[in-house]
Write a protein that holds these residues in place. Sequence first.
Motif, mmCIF file in Angstrom:
data_model
loop_
_atom_site.group_PDB
_atom_site.id
_atom_site.type_symbol
_atom_site.label_atom_id
_atom_site.label_comp_id
_atom_site.label_asym_id
_atom_site.label_seq_id
_atom_site.Cartn_x
_atom_site.Cartn_y
_atom_site.Cartn_z
ATOM 1 N N UNK A 37 -26.375 10.253 2.202
ATOM 2 C CA UNK A 37 -25.049 10.823 2.368
ATOM 3 C C UNK A 37 -23.980 9.727 2.418
ATOM 4 N N UNK A 38 -24.300 8.599 3.112
ATOM 5 C CA UNK A 38 -23.341 7.495 3.170
ATOM 6 C C UNK A 38 -23.044 6.943 1.784
ATOM 7 N N UNK A 39 -24.072 6.877 0.932
ATOM 8 C CA UNK A 39 -23.865 6.377 -0.423
ATOM 9 C C UNK A 39 -22.890 7.274 -1.172
ATOM 10 N N UNK A 40 -23.078 8.563 -1.046
ATOM 11 C CA UNK A 40 -22.221 9.514 -1.738
ATOM 12 C C UNK A 40 -20.770 9.356 -1.300
ATOM 13 N N UNK A 41 -20.537 9.220 -0.020
ATOM 14 C CA UNK A 41 -19.177 9.030 0.490
ATOM 15 C C UNK A 41 -18.575 7.737 -0.058
ATOM 16 N N UNK A 42 -19.356 6.667 -0.058
ATOM 17 C CA UNK A 42 -18.871 5.399 -0.602
ATOM 18 C C UNK A 42 -18.515 5.522 -2.081
ATOM 19 N N UNK B 214 -17.734 8.254 -3.742
ATOM 20 C CA UNK B 214 -16.564 9.128 -3.886
ATOM 21 C C UNK B 214 -15.289 8.349 -3.595
ATOM 22 N N UNK B 215 -15.299 7.554 -2.535
ATOM 23 C CA UNK B 215 -14.118 6.747 -2.208
ATOM 24 C C UNK B 215 -13.802 5.740 -3.314
ATOM 25 N N UNK C 33 -9.635 6.309 -9.966
ATOM 26 C CA UNK C 33 -8.820 7.340 -10.619
ATOM 27 C C UNK C 33 -7.362 7.273 -10.175
ATOM 28 N N UNK C 34 -7.122 7.136 -8.881
ATOM 29 C CA UNK C 34 -5.755 7.182 -8.369
ATOM 30 C C UNK C 34 -4.971 5.892 -8.560
ATOM 31 N N UNK C 35 -5.674 4.769 -8.677
ATOM 32 C CA UNK C 35 -4.944 3.509 -8.799
ATOM 33 C C UNK C 35 -5.212 2.798 -10.125
ATOM 34 N N UNK C 36 -6.439 2.405 -10.346
ATOM 35 C CA UNK C 36 -6.744 1.547 -11.473
ATOM 36 C C UNK C 36 -6.641 2.254 -12.824
ATOM 37 N N UNK C 37 -7.170 3.485 -12.923
ATOM 38 C CA UNK C 37 -7.115 4.180 -14.207
ATOM 39 C C UNK C 37 -5.673 4.360 -14.655
ATOM 40 N N UNK D 170 -21.219 -1.613 -8.726
ATOM 41 C CA UNK D 170 -22.679 -1.715 -8.707
ATOM 42 C C UNK D 170 -23.141 -2.912 -7.873
ATOM 43 N N UNK D 171 -22.423 -4.024 -7.952
ATOM 44 C CA UNK D 171 -22.759 -5.183 -7.115
ATOM 45 C C UNK D 171 -22.586 -4.820 -5.644
ATOM 46 N N UNK D 172 -21.504 -4.134 -5.316
ATOM 47 C CA UNK D 172 -21.292 -3.708 -3.931
ATOM 48 C C UNK D 172 -22.385 -2.740 -3.485
ATOM 49 N N UNK D 173 -22.812 -1.882 -4.384
ATOM 50 C CA UNK D 173 -23.898 -0.956 -4.080
ATOM 51 C C UNK D 173 -25.165 -1.714 -3.714
ATOM 52 N N UNK D 174 -25.503 -2.726 -4.507
ATOM 53 C CA UNK D 174 -26.727 -3.488 -4.286
ATOM 54 C C UNK D 174 -26.629 -4.367 -3.036
ATOM 55 N N UNK D 175 -25.457 -4.931 -2.781
ATOM 56 C CA UNK D 175 -25.335 -5.935 -1.727
ATOM 57 C C UNK D 175 -24.822 -5.411 -0.392
ATOM 58 N N UNK D 176 -24.082 -4.313 -0.405
ATOM 59 C CA UNK D 176 -23.432 -3.885 0.846
ATOM 60 C C UNK D 176 -23.647 -2.437 1.258
ATOM 61 N N UNK D 177 -23.835 -1.544 0.310
ATOM 62 C CA UNK D 177 -23.823 -0.125 0.653
ATOM 63 C C UNK D 177 -25.121 0.335 1.275
ATOM 64 N N UNK D 178 -25.092 1.303 2.154
ATOM 65 C CA UNK D 178 -23.861 1.815 2.748
ATOM 66 C C UNK D 178 -23.329 0.804 3.757
ATOM 67 N N UNK D 179 -22.044 0.558 3.685
ATOM 68 C CA UNK D 179 -21.430 -0.433 4.557
ATOM 69 C C UNK D 179 -21.111 0.199 5.905
ATOM 70 N N UNK D 180 -21.619 -0.431 6.948
ATOM 71 C CA UNK D 180 -21.340 0.046 8.290
ATOM 72 C C UNK D 180 -20.259 -0.830 8.902
ATOM 73 N N UNK D 181 -19.219 -0.201 9.376
ATOM 74 C CA UNK D 181 -18.111 -0.931 9.984
ATOM 75 C C UNK D 181 -18.438 -1.172 11.450
ATOM 76 N N UNK D 182 -18.475 -2.439 11.859
ATOM 77 C CA UNK D 182 -18.787 -2.735 13.263
ATOM 78 C C UNK D 182 -17.596 -2.431 14.160
ATOM 79 N N UNK D 183 -17.704 -1.369 14.960
ATOM 80 C CA UNK D 183 -16.626 -1.019 15.880
ATOM 81 C C UNK D 183 -16.727 -1.802 17.181
ATOM 82 N N UNK D 184 -17.870 -2.262 17.460
ATOM 83 C CA UNK D 184 -18.091 -3.106 18.624
ATOM 84 C C UNK D 184 -19.228 -4.030 18.283
#
Length: 171
Positions: free
Chosen positions: A1-6, A8-9, A15-19, A42-56
């Motif tokens: 599910x986290x991958x899908x959200x990433x 989609x974002x 679509x909204x900016x670069x295209x 794709x590089x971000x997918x392989x190296x970071x996703x799903x990216x968890x933001x450290x809140x603490x």
Amino acid sequence: MNYLINFILLGLVYVLHFYKKWSRKNKKVLIINTLMYIYVVMVLFVTLMPFTIPFGIGNYLFMVTANFIPFRDLKLNYHGAVREIFLNIIMMIPFGFLYPIIKKKGILKTVIMTFFFSLIIECAQLMSAMGGGPNARAFDVTDLITNTFGGLVGYFFFVTLEPVILKILKE
């Protein structure tokens, strides 16, 4: 599910900016820039996703996972070290190939930008490790070196194919 959200974002950002920005130019600019965007995603997918933001800070020993010794895994004969080196080189070849096409820059700027792209990924992995979690990655200086070398290799491919690329882009 986290991958899908990433995804989609990242799709919405495209679509909204670069295209919109790239489609105002000619079709070749749109295609080359879109290829670079897909590659970066794709590089971000392989190296970071799903990216968890450290809140603490959840992992107080996150620096222990970081490797600041170049080629340590290779020197210690860790299983998969050679494979990882080759995969890191291969992963960054497209960056070294596409960057000079898009930005019309030379070898030094391409290698520097490859290094910074890799450094951003490694620092994000370090932040992810700081937050802990099941998807935490580790900072590795060997990755920085091999990724940067991969960008250099990609640049040499670009130089080799530059006459063909220029011909295609002028048509």
